[in-house]
Write a protein that holds these residues in place. Structure first.
Motif, PDB file in Angstrom:
ATOM      1  N   THR A 109      31.795  17.470  30.382  1.00 48.50           N
ATOM      2  CA  THR A 109      30.600  17.089  31.132  1.00 48.50           C
ATOM      3  C   THR A 109      30.292  18.176  32.155  1.00 48.50           C
ATOM      4  N   PRO A 110      29.070  18.702  32.171  1.00 49.30           N
ATOM      5  CA  PRO A 110      28.723  19.802  33.088  1.00 49.30           C
ATOM      6  C   PRO A 110      28.360  19.286  34.481  1.00 49.30           C
ATOM      7  N   TRP A 111      29.368  18.842  35.220  1.00 49.28           N
ATOM      8  CA  TRP A 111      29.117  18.274  36.546  1.00 49.28           C
ATOM      9  C   TRP A 111      28.525  19.304  37.507  1.00 49.28           C
ATOM     10  N   ALA A 112      28.960  20.548  37.426  1.00 48.87           N
ATOM     11  CA  ALA A 112      28.514  21.570  38.380  1.00 48.87           C
ATOM     12  C   ALA A 112      27.016  21.828  38.285  1.00 48.87           C
ATOM     13  N   THR A 113      26.440  21.734  37.108  1.00 52.06           N
ATOM     14  CA  THR A 113      24.992  21.933  36.986  1.00 52.06           C
ATOM     15  C   THR A 113      24.245  20.606  36.961  1.00 52.06           C
ATOM     16  N   GLY A 114      24.902  19.550  36.509  1.00 53.33           N
ATOM     17  CA  GLY A 114      24.235  18.260  36.393  1.00 53.33           C
ATOM     18  C   GLY A 114      23.973  17.577  37.722  1.00 53.33           C
ATOM     19  N   LEU A 115      24.940  17.624  38.627  1.00 48.90           N
ATOM     20  CA  LEU A 115      24.768  16.934  39.914  1.00 48.90           C
ATOM     21  C   LEU A 115      23.641  17.533  40.768  1.00 48.90           C
ATOM     22  N   PRO A 116      23.493  18.862  40.829  1.00 52.95           N
ATOM     23  CA  PRO A 116      22.328  19.374  41.577  1.00 52.95           C
ATOM     24  C   PRO A 116      20.991  18.933  40.962  1.00 52.95           C
ATOM     25  N   ILE A 117      20.924  18.863  39.634  1.00 55.12           N
ATOM     26  CA  ILE A 117      19.696  18.392  38.985  1.00 55.12           C
ATOM     27  C   ILE A 117      19.451  16.935  39.350  1.00 55.12           C
ATOM     28  N   ALA A 118      20.502  16.122  39.289  1.00 56.87           N
ATOM     29  CA  ALA A 118      20.377  14.705  39.652  1.00 56.87           C
ATOM     30  C   ALA A 118      19.980  14.565  41.114  1.00 56.87           C
ATOM     31  N   GLY A 119      20.564  15.392  41.984  1.00 57.13           N
ATOM     32  CA  GLY A 119      20.211  15.346  43.408  1.00 57.13           C
ATOM     33  C   GLY A 119      18.756  15.707  43.657  1.00 57.13           C
ATOM     34  N   PHE A 120      18.282  16.728  42.956  1.00 57.12           N
ATOM     35  CA  PHE A 120      16.884  17.128  43.100  1.00 57.12           C
ATOM     36  C   PHE A 120      15.950  15.983  42.713  1.00 57.12           C
ATOM     37  N   PHE A 121      16.221  15.354  41.572  1.00 54.31           N
ATOM     38  CA  PHE A 121      15.359  14.257  41.130  1.00 54.31           C
ATOM     39  C   PHE A 121      15.493  13.028  42.024  1.00 54.31           C
ATOM     40  N   ALA A 122      16.685  12.808  42.594  1.00 53.62           N
ATOM     41  CA  ALA A 122      16.859  11.685  43.515  1.00 53.62           C
ATOM     42  C   ALA A 122      15.989  11.875  44.751  1.00 53.62           C
ATOM     43  N   VAL A 123      16.015  13.076  45.315  1.00 47.33           N
ATOM     44  CA  VAL A 123      15.188  13.362  46.502  1.00 47.33           C
ATOM     45  C   VAL A 123      13.704  13.283  46.154  1.00 47.33           C
ATOM     46  N   MET A 158      19.628   9.777  36.014  1.00 51.58           N
ATOM     47  CA  MET A 158      20.537   9.289  37.048  1.00 51.58           C
ATOM     48  C   MET A 158      19.954   9.568  38.439  1.00 51.58           C
ATOM     49  N   GLY A 159      19.379  10.756  38.614  1.00 53.80           N
ATOM     50  CA  GLY A 159      18.768  11.089  39.902  1.00 53.80           C
ATOM     51  C   GLY A 159      17.593  10.183  40.219  1.00 53.80           C
ATOM     52  N   ALA A 160      16.758   9.897  39.233  1.00 57.63           N
ATOM     53  CA  ALA A 160      15.606   9.017  39.459  1.00 57.63           C
ATOM     54  C   ALA A 160      16.063   7.607  39.815  1.00 57.63           C
ATOM     55  N   ALA A 161      17.103   7.112  39.151  1.00 59.98           N
ATOM     56  CA  ALA A 161      17.613   5.772  39.463  1.00 59.98           C
ATOM     57  C   ALA A 161      18.160   5.717  40.884  1.00 59.98           C
ATOM     58  N   VAL A 162      18.920   6.726  41.274  1.00 55.68           N
ATOM     59  CA  VAL A 162      19.450   6.776  42.640  1.00 55.68           C
ATOM     60  C   VAL A 162      18.303   6.903  43.641  1.00 55.68           C
ATOM     61  N   GLY A 163      17.303   7.711  43.299  1.00 49.15           N
ATOM     62  CA  GLY A 163      16.148   7.878  44.185  1.00 49.15           C
ATOM     63  C   GLY A 163      15.389   6.576  44.395  1.00 49.15           C
TER      64      GLY A 163
END
Length: 191
Positions: A108-122, A172-177
């Motif tokens: 699982t590419p956590w290092a690139t996936g989490l920043p993408i999820a964070g961007f969409f959450a914000v 995941m980012g949209a759901a958290v957002g």
């Protein structure tokens, strides 16, 4: 014995316990026999080699259906060879086409996936808070059912995207957002 003779396919050595050949295999055998006649007339080496190769493939498939080796008679040279079934890498369900082999999932590419999820959450949180605030100024508490409809409308899509390799991160980012936006909006309503 599998032989193309006069544009027809001859299957010898039929035993009572042999299962019938599937329709698609019978069609492929008839097409191969017709092509063998045409390739024999043309005398082109490429076509003759194609007939030989395709004949061996079909003999292998017939051997697989029958569960035993099949003698294949090359229509170009008359040579006889015993052909065994080549095991299929993917099991084939009766009546369905063979599916492509699925590659095992990688890490699982956590290092690139989490920043993408964070961007969409914000992005989603800010957008939802701003739209709900504007809706609240214009229509009062109607922002609550409107925002609830937005969340419920997005839920099935976000749920389905959770397994798609790249799109799981924006989902995941949209759901958290959306959750963060609801918390912010409810806190602003109370305070």
């Amino acid at each position: 014995m599998l032989r193309a003779a006069g544009g027809r396919v001859e299957l010898g050595d039929r035993r009572p316990e042999d299962p019938p050949l599937p329709d698609e295999l019978q069609t492929a055998l008839r097409e191969w026999a017709a092509f063998a006649v045409a390739a024999g007339r043309s005398g082109m080496p490429d076509e003759r080699e194609l007939v030989r190769r395709r004949g061996r493939q079909l003999a292998s498939r017939v051997a697989g259906v029958r569960g035993r080796p099949v003698d294949y008679v090359d229509p170009m040279s008359g040579a006889v060879e015993s052909v065994r079934a080549v095991p299929s890498p993917v099991p084939r369900a009766e009546g369905r086409r063979r599916s492509l082999a699925v590659e095992p999932p990688g890490p699982t590419p956590w290092a690139t996936g989490l920043p993408i999820a964070g961007f969409f959450a914000v992005l989603v949180a800010i957008g939802d808070v701003q739209l709900s605030s504007a809706f609240a100024e214009a229509f009062g508490l109607l922002w609550v059912p409107a925002n609830l409809l937005v969340g419920l409308g997005l839920a099935p899509s976000l749920y389905l995207l959770r397994t798609v390799p790249f799109w799981r991160w924006p989902a995941m980012g949209a759901a958290v957002g959306l959750v963060v936006a609801w918390v912010v909006l409810l806190v602003s309503l109370l305070g």
